[in-house]
Each structure stands twice: as C-alpha cells, then as structure tokens.
Design a protein around this motif. Structure first.
Motif, PDB file in Angstrom:
ATOM      1  N   GLY A 197      19.705  -8.290 -41.611  1.00  0.00           N
ATOM      2  CA  GLY A 197      19.459  -8.146 -43.047  1.00  0.00           C
ATOM      3  C   GLY A 197      19.013  -9.447 -43.707  1.00  0.00           C
ATOM      4  O   GLY A 197      18.024  -9.457 -44.453  1.00  0.00           O
ATOM      5  N   PRO A 198      19.701 -10.579 -43.447  1.00  0.00           N
ATOM      6  CA  PRO A 198      19.262 -11.837 -44.060  1.00  0.00           C
ATOM      7  C   PRO A 198      17.861 -12.266 -43.610  1.00  0.00           C
ATOM      8  O   PRO A 198      17.069 -12.755 -44.424  1.00  0.00           O
ATOM      9  CB  PRO A 198      20.325 -12.839 -43.605  1.00  0.00           C
ATOM     10  CG  PRO A 198      21.543 -12.005 -43.348  1.00  0.00           C
ATOM     11  CD  PRO A 198      21.009 -10.710 -42.786  1.00  0.00           C
ATOM     12  N   LEU A 199      17.535 -12.088 -42.334  1.00  0.00           N
ATOM     13  CA  LEU A 199      16.196 -12.418 -41.849  1.00  0.00           C
ATOM     14  C   LEU A 199      15.157 -11.535 -42.539  1.00  0.00           C
ATOM     15  O   LEU A 199      14.124 -12.022 -43.022  1.00  0.00           O
ATOM     16  CB  LEU A 199      16.118 -12.234 -40.335  1.00  0.00           C
ATOM     17  CG  LEU A 199      14.727 -12.428 -39.713  1.00  0.00           C
ATOM     18  CD1 LEU A 199      14.301 -13.883 -39.802  1.00  0.00           C
ATOM     19  CD2 LEU A 199      14.735 -11.946 -38.263  1.00  0.00           C
ATOM     20  N   ALA A 200      15.427 -10.245 -42.588  1.00  0.00           N
ATOM     21  CA  ALA A 200      14.505  -9.317 -43.231  1.00  0.00           C
ATOM     22  C   ALA A 200      14.305  -9.687 -44.706  1.00  0.00           C
ATOM     23  O   ALA A 200      13.175  -9.709 -45.198  1.00  0.00           O
ATOM     24  CB  ALA A 200      15.033  -7.884 -43.101  1.00  0.00           C
TER      25      ALA A 200
ATOM     26  N   TRP B 115      24.002   0.492 -35.826  1.00  0.00           N
ATOM     27  CA  TRP B 115      23.252   0.425 -37.080  1.00  0.00           C
ATOM     28  C   TRP B 115      23.817  -0.658 -37.999  1.00  0.00           C
ATOM     29  O   TRP B 115      23.065  -1.457 -38.568  1.00  0.00           O
ATOM     30  CB  TRP B 115      23.238   1.788 -37.752  1.00  0.00           C
ATOM     31  CG  TRP B 115      22.514   1.802 -39.073  1.00  0.00           C
ATOM     32  CD1 TRP B 115      23.043   2.112 -40.282  1.00  0.00           C
ATOM     33  CD2 TRP B 115      21.129   1.512 -39.315  1.00  0.00           C
ATOM     34  NE1 TRP B 115      22.088   2.032 -41.261  1.00  0.00           N
ATOM     35  CE2 TRP B 115      20.896   1.661 -40.686  1.00  0.00           C
ATOM     36  CE3 TRP B 115      20.068   1.129 -38.500  1.00  0.00           C
ATOM     37  CZ2 TRP B 115      19.647   1.453 -41.277  1.00  0.00           C
ATOM     38  CZ3 TRP B 115      18.830   0.912 -39.086  1.00  0.00           C
ATOM     39  CH2 TRP B 115      18.627   1.077 -40.452  1.00  0.00           C
ATOM     40  N   ASN B 116      25.131  -0.717 -38.133  1.00  0.00           N
ATOM     41  CA  ASN B 116      25.746  -1.735 -38.988  1.00  0.00           C
ATOM     42  C   ASN B 116      25.512  -3.148 -38.440  1.00  0.00           C
ATOM     43  O   ASN B 116      25.315  -4.090 -39.211  1.00  0.00           O
ATOM     44  CB  ASN B 116      27.239  -1.465 -39.174  1.00  0.00           C
ATOM     45  CG  ASN B 116      27.475  -0.237 -40.022  1.00  0.00           C
ATOM     46  OD1 ASN B 116      26.691   0.095 -40.901  1.00  0.00           O
ATOM     47  ND2 ASN B 116      28.561   0.465 -39.750  1.00  0.00           N
ATOM     48  N   TYR B 117      25.527  -3.289 -37.124  1.00  0.00           N
ATOM     49  CA  TYR B 117      25.206  -4.578 -36.501  1.00  0.00           C
ATOM     50  C   TYR B 117      23.794  -5.013 -36.905  1.00  0.00           C
ATOM     51  O   TYR B 117      23.560  -6.166 -37.273  1.00  0.00           O
ATOM     52  CB  TYR B 117      25.319  -4.470 -34.975  1.00  0.00           C
ATOM     53  CG  TYR B 117      24.824  -5.699 -34.250  1.00  0.00           C
ATOM     54  CD1 TYR B 117      25.658  -6.795 -34.038  1.00  0.00           C
ATOM     55  CD2 TYR B 117      23.513  -5.775 -33.790  1.00  0.00           C
ATOM     56  CE1 TYR B 117      25.199  -7.930 -33.377  1.00  0.00           C
ATOM     57  CE2 TYR B 117      23.043  -6.898 -33.131  1.00  0.00           C
ATOM     58  CZ  TYR B 117      23.893  -7.976 -32.927  1.00  0.00           C
ATOM     59  OH  TYR B 117      23.430  -9.102 -32.287  1.00  0.00           O
ATOM     60  N   PHE B 118      22.863  -4.085 -36.828  1.00  0.00           N
ATOM     61  CA  PHE B 118      21.477  -4.381 -37.199  1.00  0.00           C
ATOM     62  C   PHE B 118      21.391  -4.833 -38.654  1.00  0.00           C
ATOM     63  O   PHE B 118      20.784  -5.865 -38.960  1.00  0.00           O
ATOM     64  CB  PHE B 118      20.606  -3.141 -36.967  1.00  0.00           C
ATOM     65  CG  PHE B 118      19.200  -3.279 -37.466  1.00  0.00           C
ATOM     66  CD1 PHE B 118      18.321  -4.196 -36.902  1.00  0.00           C
ATOM     67  CD2 PHE B 118      18.728  -2.464 -38.487  1.00  0.00           C
ATOM     68  CE1 PHE B 118      17.010  -4.308 -37.357  1.00  0.00           C
ATOM     69  CE2 PHE B 118      17.428  -2.564 -38.943  1.00  0.00           C
ATOM     70  CZ  PHE B 118      16.564  -3.488 -38.377  1.00  0.00           C
TER      71      PHE B 118
END
Length: 180
Positions: free
Chosen positions: A158-161, A150-153
């Motif tokens: 996060g920046p792409l999203a 989850w933290n990897y995701f």
C-alpha cells in the motif's frame, strides 16, 4: 456461477460505463488505498479499451518475463489516450490468489504496472488513474488464507502504491447478479 461469469458481468459493467460513466459507480470499492471510491473515479470519463483474459495485455513480454511470463490478468483497462495499461482487475470466486504471499498475482501485477506505465504519461498527463483491483464475492475475503494474503498485499505494498499514485482496491461482488 463460475469465475468466468463474474468476469463477464464486470466486463459488461465496464462496457456500459464507456457509454454512461455513471454505470462505473456500481463497481464500488469496499477497501481502497486511495480516496477513490469506485472505478468511475479512476477512469474519470476517459476512453479505454477492455482486454479480457488475453495474452495481448502484456505489451512488454520480453522485458518482464520472469515477473509475469505466462500470467494474464482477468481484465485490463487500457487507455486509448496513452496506450498504456492503467487498471488490472483480478477476479476470484473460490480459488486463492496464485503463487505465494510475498509474490502473489496481485504483487506481480502491481510491479508490472509500475514498470510499464507512467503516473502522468506525456501523451495524456490526465490519463486514467492506475490501479490493481481484486473483485470477489464477500465470502472470499473472509476465508483465512485469502484474507491473510490480501491483507499482506495491502499492508506491505500500500505505501509503495501510494507513493506512485496506484490505487489498490477490492470490490466485493454482492447482490443478486453475483449470486454464487
């Protein structure tokens, strides 16, 4: 309690929120990659259809088969204004996210959402905000493998999203109604 029970409770809250948007505040985020603090802030009074664990969620089956073929998010919020899927909610009780860390379910759902929806649909430029949400009991997030994936995701995507105004968030299902 089973994973499907958690899913049903979340769907009941979403249905209640369609009638009374303040009910959506109960689906609050423990972590979020945007300023949104709960599902109400994503939906913002817009009307929606709720799809629960059905293959009808994927309006683009032939285009993204390699990415999501055979996968079904637990809950999909589809805008009645634009007709687009806007929020994918994956519910976990004990099981890990499917697939590997770099291509987990949530990664695939994010990529699917980016490829099949628009930040500001021409038919509804102020539509429901897009999001990929993981809902699980607090204990799920502290299991090392779950936390690592989850933290990897969140860190990797996060920046792409954020660049495309997609919220990545977690809902920690705490409280007596979610007792395992």
């Amino acid at each position: 309690m089973y994973e499907k029970d958690l899913e049903n409770l979340i769907c009941a809250q979403l249905h209640a929120g369609a009638e009374d948007p303040s009910q959506l505040e109960a689906l609050s985020f423990s972590r979020s990659t945007s300023a949104a603090r709960n599902v109400r802030e994503l939906i913002d009074g817009k009307t929606f259809a709720l799809l629960q664990d059905t293959s009808e969620w994927d309006l683009h089956r032939s285009v993204l088969h390699d990415l999501c073929g055979g996968m079904t998010p637990d809950i999909v919020v589809r805008s009645k204004h634009s007709g687009q899927n806007r929020i994918y909610i994956e519910v976990k009780l004990i099981r890990e996210l499917g697939y590997g860390k770099p291509d987990s379910q949530v990664v695939r759902y994010l990529l699917h959402l980016l490829a099949t929806s628009e930040k500001k649909p021409s038919a509804a430029p102020d539509d429901i905000r897009r999001a990929v949400i993981l809902a699980a009991p607090p204990g799920w997030f502290v299991v090392s493998k779950n936390a690592e994936t989850w933290n990897y995701f969140l860190t990797t995507y996060g920046p792409l999203a954020a660049a495309f105004d997609v919220t990545l968030a977690e809902i920690q299902l705490a409280g007596p109604q979610y007792a395992v």
